[in-house]
Enzyme design. Sequence first.
Site, PDB file in Angstrom:
ATOM      1  N   LYS A 183      -1.727   8.172  14.582  1.00 40.80           N
ATOM      2  CA  LYS A 183      -2.883   7.464  14.034  1.00 40.80           C
ATOM      3  C   LYS A 183      -2.360   6.280  13.222  1.00 40.80           C
ATOM      4  O   LYS A 183      -1.917   6.443  12.089  1.00 40.80           O
ATOM      5  CB  LYS A 183      -3.745   8.349  13.136  1.00 40.80           C
ATOM      6  CG  LYS A 183      -5.112   7.673  12.843  1.00 40.80           C
ATOM      7  CD  LYS A 183      -5.721   8.078  11.523  1.00 40.80           C
ATOM      8  CE  LYS A 183      -5.245   7.276  10.366  1.00 40.80           C
ATOM      9  NZ  LYS A 183      -5.667   5.832  10.368  1.00 40.80           N
ATOM     10  N   GLU A 258       6.456  10.196   3.224  1.00 41.35           N
ATOM     11  CA  GLU A 258       7.192   9.013   2.780  1.00 41.35           C
ATOM     12  C   GLU A 258       6.194   8.159   2.002  1.00 41.35           C
ATOM     13  O   GLU A 258       5.305   7.546   2.591  1.00 41.35           O
ATOM     14  CB  GLU A 258       7.744   8.243   3.983  1.00 41.35           C
ATOM     15  CG  GLU A 258       8.729   9.019   4.840  1.00 41.35           C
ATOM     16  CD  GLU A 258      10.052   9.266   4.149  1.00 41.35           C
ATOM     17  OE1 GLU A 258      10.404   8.496   3.226  1.00 41.35           O
ATOM     18  OE2 GLU A 258      10.742  10.236   4.516  1.00 41.35           O
ATOM     19  N   CYS A 292       7.103  -0.643  -0.012  1.00 40.20           N
ATOM     20  CA  CYS A 292       7.087   0.455  -0.980  1.00 40.20           C
ATOM     21  C   CYS A 292       8.393   0.592  -1.748  1.00 40.20           C
ATOM     22  O   CYS A 292       8.396   1.050  -2.893  1.00 40.20           O
ATOM     23  CB  CYS A 292       6.750   1.772  -0.283  1.00 40.20           C
ATOM     24  SG  CYS A 292       7.846   2.183   1.084  1.00 40.20           S
ATOM     25  N   GLU A 392       2.234   0.969  -8.980  1.00 39.65           N
ATOM     26  CA  GLU A 392       2.571   0.188  -7.791  1.00 39.65           C
ATOM     27  C   GLU A 392       1.432  -0.780  -7.471  1.00 39.65           C
ATOM     28  O   GLU A 392       0.310  -0.362  -7.196  1.00 39.65           O
ATOM     29  CB  GLU A 392       2.823   1.122  -6.609  1.00 39.65           C
ATOM     30  CG  GLU A 392       3.312   0.422  -5.370  1.00 39.65           C
ATOM     31  CD  GLU A 392       3.621   1.382  -4.233  1.00 39.65           C
ATOM     32  OE1 GLU A 392       4.597   1.136  -3.513  1.00 39.65           O
ATOM     33  OE2 GLU A 392       2.871   2.366  -4.065  1.00 39.65           O
TER      34      GLU A 392
END
Length: 490
Positions: A183, A258, A292, A392
Site C-alpha cells: 500500500k 521504520e 526522517c 519532527e
Amino acid sequence: METALHPNIRDFLVKPQPNVIGGQPRMTVTEQVMNPSDGSVLAEVAMGGAEEIDLAVAVGERAFPSWSALRPEDRAQLLHRFADALEKHSDELAQLESLDVGKPITAAEEFDIPFGIESFRYFTELSKQAHYNVPLHLKGLDARTWRAPYGVCGFIFPWNFPFTLLCWGIAPALAAGNTVVVKPSEVTPLTTLYTAKIAEEAGLPAGVLNVVVGNGSEAGVALSSTPRIKRISFTGSPEVGRTVAELSGRNLVPCKLELGGKGAAVVFDDVDVDAVAIQLAAAITLNCGQVCCTATRWIIHEKVYDRFVDKVTSVLERTIIGPGLSRDTQMGPLVSEAQRKRVLGYLERGKHNGARPIIDGGVLSQPSYKEGFYVAPALLEGQDSNICCREEIFGPCAYLLRFDDDASAIAKVNQLPYGLANSVWSSNLDRANRVAERLLAGNSWINAHNLFAYGLPYGGINLSGMGGGVNSPDTFYDYLRSQTIARQLT
C-alpha cells in the site's frame, strides 16, 4: 532547463491508473494526485479499500506456494530480470518520482532510482549465498534450523521516497521467497504503480507483487488488521506506527516499524567550518527536508558557532528553489499543501514560544512559486525546550544550539525520545568515535550525514523504530522464519 517528459510517462499520466492485483488491473473510484511543483492535477489513480486488500492477500496466498518452492537461483534469475527491466525504464521512473514528490530530477536520477534498483541486485545475490539449513551440534540429537519464507508480507510506505523505500522493503522479502501486498501513499503512488507494470513486463509471476493504493484509514487499517498476512512492515510517523503495531499485534503478526526522527549533528571546533556548513545545508534541503533521518538539530561548539552560522546562512540563501523537473533546481517544493501548512505551523509556534529566526523561512513570495507548495529554508536558535527543537517538522528547517564540552553535547542529543540517526563532526577521530558510541540512535555517522550502503545496517530505536532495520543481511533473514527440526539419536 525543464526536462521533457518521456512519451511513456505522458501516456501513463493521461489515463486513470488502476490498482494491480495478481498482475491484473482493478479499477475503482479514483482520486486525483497533485503536482507539488504547480498545484495542478498530475494523474488519477484508483483508490482501494478493505475489499481490494482482501483480494490482494488472497492472490498473494495463491502465488506463494510456487514462488517459495523455486530454488533461490531460479528466483534470482527472475528478480535480476526484473531489476534489468527497472533499469531499462529508469529515466521514466526518475521523471515520475520527480513529478510526484516534487524532488529535483537530478536527485531522482542520481540516487532514488539507481539506489532502489541496486537493492534488488544486492538481496538477490544474498539469497543465493544464504544459509537456509543450519546444523545444530547438540549432544544426543540430530538437529538443525530450517529457514523458510513466511508467506504474504504486507508493506505500507510513505510519500517522501516512494520508489527507494518500496525497493528497500520488497526486495529482501521477494528474494527470500515471500509474496507481497504493497500500500503506497495515496499522495505519491505513481512510481509504485509503474513498477507493478514493469514487473509484469519482466515476467514476474502474477500475484507475487500486488499494489493497492488507498487511504490509511481504509486500506492501511485493512492490511494491518488481517490475520492472513504473515509479516507487516510500516514506514512513517511514530503516531501511525503505534496504530499499525496495535492492529497487527492483535493477530500476533510480526511487525517491522521504520519511523521518524529528530537527528542531531554535533560539530566540534576542530572542523573545516565552511565544509561542514555546506554539507549540513545540503542535509536540510535534500528532498526539501522531508527525510526522517536527516540532521535538523545542529549542536555547534561555541568557539565556531558564529562562523558556522554566517557560512550556512550564505549557502541556504543562495539555494535555487524551483520545480522538480528543472535541472537547475536544488530544492523543490514540499509534497502537498497539507505538508506546507504543517511546516509553517511549526515555525509559527516555535517563534511564538521564543525561538529566534536566523533565517525566517516561510512562504516564498515570488509569483513563480504561488501555485506550488514551496517554502524557504528556515534556521532557528534558542532554548532546547522549544517545540521546533523537540518535534519532527519534516521540512527544510534546522534548530541551532551551542555547546562547550563533550558531555553537554551528548546530553543535548540524547534528551529526546527519538533514536534514528545522528552525526559527529571532528578531525579527532578518537573523540568522534567515543561521542558517536554514546549517542542514542540506530545510526551514528562520522563527518557525514545520511550515509547509506547495502550491507550497512540502518534502523531506529525508541520512537524511531522497532523490529529490525533495512539494507543488510539481517534484513534478508527478517523475512525467513526459523523452524527447528530434530531427531533423537539412539
